[in-house]
Design a protein around this motif. Structure first.
Motif, PDB file in Angstrom:
ATOM      1  N   PRO A 106      11.670 -20.985 -17.907  1.00 40.37           N
ATOM      2  CA  PRO A 106      10.980 -19.846 -18.535  1.00 40.37           C
ATOM      3  C   PRO A 106      10.139 -20.249 -19.737  1.00 40.37           C
ATOM      4  CG  PRO A 106      13.247 -19.275 -18.010  1.00 40.37           C
ATOM      5  CD  PRO A 106      13.117 -20.747 -17.757  1.00 40.37           C
ATOM      6  N   THR A 107      10.575 -21.277 -20.466  1.00 40.86           N
ATOM      7  CA  THR A 107       9.842 -21.714 -21.656  1.00 40.86           C
ATOM      8  C   THR A 107       8.535 -22.426 -21.316  1.00 40.86           C
ATOM      9  OG1 THR A 107      11.193 -23.717 -21.660  1.00 40.86           O
ATOM     10  CG2 THR A 107      11.896 -21.912 -23.097  1.00 40.86           C
ATOM     11  N   ALA A 108       8.326 -22.757 -20.038  1.00 40.98           N
ATOM     12  CA  ALA A 108       7.131 -23.509 -19.634  1.00 40.98           C
ATOM     13  C   ALA A 108       6.057 -22.621 -19.030  1.00 40.98           C
ATOM     14  CB  ALA A 108       7.515 -24.606 -18.643  1.00 40.98           C
ATOM     15  N   ARG A 109       6.179 -21.312 -19.165  1.00 42.12           N
ATOM     16  CA  ARG A 109       5.196 -20.410 -18.552  1.00 42.12           C
ATOM     17  C   ARG A 109       3.771 -20.723 -19.008  1.00 42.12           C
ATOM     18  NH1 ARG A 109       4.809 -13.811 -19.446  1.00 42.12           N
ATOM     19  NH2 ARG A 109       2.947 -13.482 -18.142  1.00 42.12           N
ATOM     20  N   GLY A 110       3.596 -20.977 -20.283  1.00 44.87           N
ATOM     21  CA  GLY A 110       2.262 -21.255 -20.806  1.00 44.87           C
ATOM     22  C   GLY A 110       1.986 -22.719 -21.033  1.00 44.87           C
ATOM     23  N   TYR A 111       2.819 -23.580 -20.464  1.00 44.83           N
ATOM     24  CA  TYR A 111       2.669 -25.013 -20.709  1.00 44.83           C
ATOM     25  C   TYR A 111       1.291 -25.504 -20.274  1.00 44.83           C
ATOM     26  CZ  TYR A 111       3.697 -30.012 -20.658  1.00 44.83           C
ATOM     27  OH  TYR A 111       3.668 -31.371 -20.882  1.00 44.83           O
ATOM     28  N   GLU A 112       0.584 -26.129 -21.218  1.00 44.71           N
ATOM     29  CA  GLU A 112      -0.731 -26.749 -20.977  1.00 44.71           C
ATOM     30  C   GLU A 112      -1.792 -25.742 -20.531  1.00 44.71           C
ATOM     31  OE1 GLU A 112      -1.965 -29.618 -21.612  1.00 44.71           O
ATOM     32  OE2 GLU A 112      -0.166 -30.762 -22.147  1.00 44.71           O
ATOM     33  N   ARG A 113      -1.619 -24.500 -20.890  1.00 49.99           N
ATOM     34  CA  ARG A 113      -2.633 -23.495 -20.548  1.00 49.99           C
ATOM     35  C   ARG A 113      -3.713 -23.436 -21.610  1.00 49.99           C
ATOM     36  NH1 ARG A 113      -0.097 -17.773 -20.435  1.00 49.99           N
ATOM     37  NH2 ARG A 113      -0.743 -17.688 -22.622  1.00 49.99           N
ATOM     38  N   PRO A 114      -4.985 -23.478 -21.219  1.00 51.54           N
ATOM     39  CA  PRO A 114      -5.520 -23.639 -19.867  1.00 51.54           C
ATOM     40  C   PRO A 114      -6.009 -25.061 -19.573  1.00 51.54           C
ATOM     41  CG  PRO A 114      -7.267 -22.831 -21.261  1.00 51.54           C
ATOM     42  CD  PRO A 114      -6.049 -23.033 -22.162  1.00 51.54           C
ATOM     43  N   TYR A 115      -6.019 -25.917 -20.606  1.00 49.71           N
ATOM     44  CA  TYR A 115      -6.655 -27.230 -20.496  1.00 49.71           C
ATOM     45  C   TYR A 115      -6.001 -28.098 -19.425  1.00 49.71           C
ATOM     46  CZ  TYR A 115      -8.481 -31.726 -22.352  1.00 49.71           C
ATOM     47  OH  TYR A 115      -9.088 -32.942 -22.526  1.00 49.71           O
ATOM     48  N   GLY A 116      -4.690 -28.248 -19.513  1.00 48.85           N
ATOM     49  CA  GLY A 116      -3.992 -29.060 -18.527  1.00 48.85           C
ATOM     50  C   GLY A 116      -4.055 -28.466 -17.137  1.00 48.85           C
ATOM     51  N   TRP A 117      -4.091 -27.141 -17.045  1.00 50.05           N
ATOM     52  CA  TRP A 117      -4.229 -26.488 -15.735  1.00 50.05           C
ATOM     53  C   TRP A 117      -5.540 -26.905 -15.071  1.00 50.05           C
ATOM     54  CZ3 TRP A 117      -2.698 -20.598 -16.151  1.00 50.05           C
ATOM     55  CH2 TRP A 117      -1.442 -20.476 -16.765  1.00 50.05           C
ATOM     56  N   GLY A 118      -6.619 -26.824 -15.846  1.00 50.76           N
ATOM     57  CA  GLY A 118      -7.922 -27.189 -15.284  1.00 50.76           C
ATOM     58  C   GLY A 118      -7.977 -28.641 -14.876  1.00 50.76           C
ATOM     59  N   TRP A 119      -7.422 -29.536 -15.707  1.00 48.36           N
ATOM     60  CA  TRP A 119      -7.466 -30.956 -15.380  1.00 48.36           C
ATOM     61  C   TRP A 119      -6.614 -31.290 -14.160  1.00 48.36           C
ATOM     62  CZ3 TRP A 119     -10.877 -34.378 -16.068  1.00 48.36           C
ATOM     63  CH2 TRP A 119     -11.642 -34.466 -17.233  1.00 48.36           C
ATOM     64  N   LEU A 120      -5.472 -30.636 -14.003  1.00 47.68           N
ATOM     65  CA  LEU A 120      -4.644 -30.919 -12.831  1.00 47.68           C
ATOM     66  C   LEU A 120      -5.385 -30.531 -11.561  1.00 47.68           C
ATOM     67  CD1 LEU A 120      -2.391 -29.988 -10.567  1.00 47.68           C
ATOM     68  CD2 LEU A 120      -1.975 -32.055 -11.898  1.00 47.68           C
ATOM     69  N   LEU A 121      -6.078 -29.399 -11.593  1.00 49.67           N
ATOM     70  CA  LEU A 121      -6.824 -28.993 -10.397  1.00 49.67           C
ATOM     71  C   LEU A 121      -8.036 -29.893 -10.170  1.00 49.67           C
ATOM     72  CD1 LEU A 121      -6.669 -25.097 -10.228  1.00 49.67           C
ATOM     73  CD2 LEU A 121      -5.098 -26.835  -9.339  1.00 49.67           C
ATOM     74  N   LYS A 122      -8.639 -30.389 -11.233  1.00 48.98           N
ATOM     75  CA  LYS A 122      -9.749 -31.322 -11.039  1.00 48.98           C
ATOM     76  C   LYS A 122      -9.247 -32.639 -10.447  1.00 48.98           C
ATOM     77  CE  LYS A 122     -13.997 -33.097 -13.104  1.00 48.98           C
ATOM     78  NZ  LYS A 122     -14.823 -32.683 -11.951  1.00 48.98           N
ATOM     79  N   LEU A 123      -8.080 -33.098 -10.873  1.00 49.57           N
ATOM     80  CA  LEU A 123      -7.474 -34.265 -10.238  1.00 49.57           C
ATOM     81  C   LEU A 123      -7.225 -33.990  -8.758  1.00 49.57           C
ATOM     82  CD1 LEU A 123      -5.921 -36.954 -10.003  1.00 49.57           C
ATOM     83  CD2 LEU A 123      -3.922 -35.763 -10.961  1.00 49.57           C
ATOM     84  N   ALA A 124      -6.676 -32.839  -8.437  1.00 49.56           N
ATOM     85  CA  ALA A 124      -6.402 -32.497  -7.041  1.00 49.56           C
ATOM     86  C   ALA A 124      -7.685 -32.479  -6.220  1.00 49.56           C
ATOM     87  CB  ALA A 124      -5.696 -31.143  -6.960  1.00 49.56           C
ATOM     88  N   ALA A 125      -8.768 -31.989  -6.807  1.00 45.63           N
ATOM     89  CA  ALA A 125     -10.054 -31.985  -6.105  1.00 45.63           C
ATOM     90  C   ALA A 125     -10.520 -33.391  -5.816  1.00 45.63           C
ATOM     91  CB  ALA A 125     -11.096 -31.234  -6.937  1.00 45.63           C
ATOM     92  N   GLU A 126     -10.389 -34.273  -6.788  1.00 43.25           N
ATOM     93  CA  GLU A 126     -10.856 -35.650  -6.605  1.00 43.25           C
ATOM     94  C   GLU A 126     -10.022 -36.378  -5.559  1.00 43.25           C
ATOM     95  OE1 GLU A 126     -13.614 -38.333  -6.925  1.00 43.25           O
ATOM     96  OE2 GLU A 126     -13.658 -36.586  -8.248  1.00 43.25           O
ATOM     97  N   LEU A 127      -8.723 -36.171  -5.570  1.00 40.96           N
ATOM     98  CA  LEU A 127      -7.868 -36.817  -4.575  1.00 40.96           C
ATOM     99  C   LEU A 127      -8.236 -36.383  -3.162  1.00 40.96           C
ATOM    100  CD1 LEU A 127      -4.373 -36.610  -6.337  1.00 40.96           C
ATOM    101  CD2 LEU A 127      -5.814 -38.653  -6.054  1.00 40.96           C
ATOM    102  N   ARG A 128      -8.672 -35.151  -2.996  1.00 40.11           N
ATOM    103  CA  ARG A 128      -9.066 -34.661  -1.673  1.00 40.11           C
ATOM    104  C   ARG A 128     -10.278 -35.398  -1.112  1.00 40.11           C
ATOM    105  NH1 ARG A 128      -8.025 -29.618   0.620  1.00 40.11           N
ATOM    106  NH2 ARG A 128      -6.082 -28.690  -0.140  1.00 40.11           N
ATOM    107  N   LEU A 129     -11.053 -36.025  -1.974  1.00 40.48           N
ATOM    108  CA  LEU A 129     -12.264 -36.721  -1.542  1.00 40.48           C
ATOM    109  C   LEU A 129     -12.011 -38.182  -1.206  1.00 40.48           C
ATOM    110  CD1 LEU A 129     -14.730 -35.188  -4.165  1.00 40.48           C
ATOM    111  CD2 LEU A 129     -14.386 -34.484  -1.789  1.00 40.48           C
TER     112      LEU A 129
END
Length: 341
Positions: A106-129
């Protein structure tokens, strides 16, 4: 006037060596961690089996993104085998499950919001390529977690955050849009577009009067424009951009045209200003390329990007103090990249 130089294999090799030297360096470490009890007092590697290095979680994530990008662009570079070995060791199901378990608290609901969220998805996008699909498959549960966090959070976020640091919402949307498009998630991309329009659609005549603050690594003005460029069709973006920064032909607003002065690169906050210069260089290049070749603003913007890159790239290339070394190469990679996202 000159455009920014591009990413080369030599630069890619140097940057990848820097990242390979810190993605599994556990200390020093700055965890953004909430302790609900004594059982939560654990080491970074115990908390985060994948992304425990690079001084903090989000810097480790975007170092992995950079390594994935460089591997895709230069698959035969000298460090390619080391990058693949790192991914085969770290991007595996059991370690990703540990990252997901951390986020379930429960304490991690806002963990790394929003910067880390965006970077994790950008990593996921790059791995898909990349041709190696096993890394995408292993990361997918964590990717899905952050996709859902965006879906849950954005409808609740009445206001954007316009600072030049990790809390900037335009930067997070800009990065996450790459994943939505690469994954062909049209509903997610539309959520990002609708949110950007709700937050920024009526903005006009941006003064940029508060730039730069003393620890900025983003330009609130330019990253907002870059976010809108990424999310809007060109026919909608151009009139918005003309309203948002109507005096570019006169090199105004002046604050975004002058590179920031970095007085002490051993100070982690002041070192952010190298990142500001690099991210401005990226934004200037990206935004300039939306303009017609005979538009006088185009060369003014390219020249501004070149000045910013010249101010920050030498320190980034040399590695320097760990306060900058653990993250600046990722920003330099974006600034130097010649492929359009």
């Amino acid at each position: 006037m000159r455009d920014l130089p591009g990413l080369t294999q030599d630069i890619a090799t140097r940057f990848s060596r820097i990242a390979l030297g810190h993605v599994r360096r556990e200390y020093p470490n700055k965890p953004g961690h909430v302790l609900a009890g004594p059982e939560d007092a654990r080491t970074p590697a115990q908390l985060h089996p994948v992304f425990y290095g690079s001084y903090d979680w989000h810097s480790c994530v975007h170092a992995y993104w950079m390594l994935a990008r460089l591997l895709r662009r230069f698959p035969a570079m000298e460090t390619a085998a080391d990058i693949r070995a790192l991914f085969d060791t770290q991007l595996v199901s059991e370690k990703v499950a540990g990252e997901c378990a951390y986020l379930n608290a429960p304490t991690a609901r806002g963990y790394e919001r929003p910067y880390g969220w965006g970077w994790l998805l950008k990593l996921a996008a790059e791995l898909r390529l990349l041709p190696e699909t096993r890394w995408t498959a292993a990361l997918q549960p964590l990717t899905d977690t952050f996709v859902q966090r965006f879906r849950d959070f954005l409808p609740l976020a009445t206001y954007p955050v316009r600072v030049g640091t990790h809390f900037n919402t335009a930067f997070a949307l800009r990065l996450a849009a790459d994943y939505a498009e690469t994954a062909d998630d049209t509903a997610l991309l539309e959520l990002f577009r609708e949110t950007a329009l709700r937050w920024y659609g009526a903005d006009a005549d941006c003064p940029a009067w508060g730039e730069p603050s003393g620890d900025d690594f983003l330009s609130p003005a330019l990253i907002e424009a870059e976010c809108m460029r990424r999310l809007l069709p060109q026919a909608d973006f151009q009139p918005w951009f003309d309203r948002f920064l109507p005096r570019l032909a006169d090199a105004l607003p002046a604050p975004v045209f002058a590179p920031a002065v970095v007085s002490d690169r051993s100070d982690g906050k002041i070192a952010h200003l190298d990142g500001l210069n690099l991210s401005r260089a990226w934004c200037w290049r990206s935004l300039a390329r939306t303009l017609a070749g005979d538009d006088p603003r185009r060369q003014i913007m390219f020249a501004a990007g070149a000045r910013h890159l010249d101010a920050a790239l030498p320190a980034t290339m040399s590695g320097g103090d760990y306060m900058g070394e653990h993250w600046l190469a990722s920003f330099a990679t974006i600034a130097l990249e010649t492929e359009a996202d």
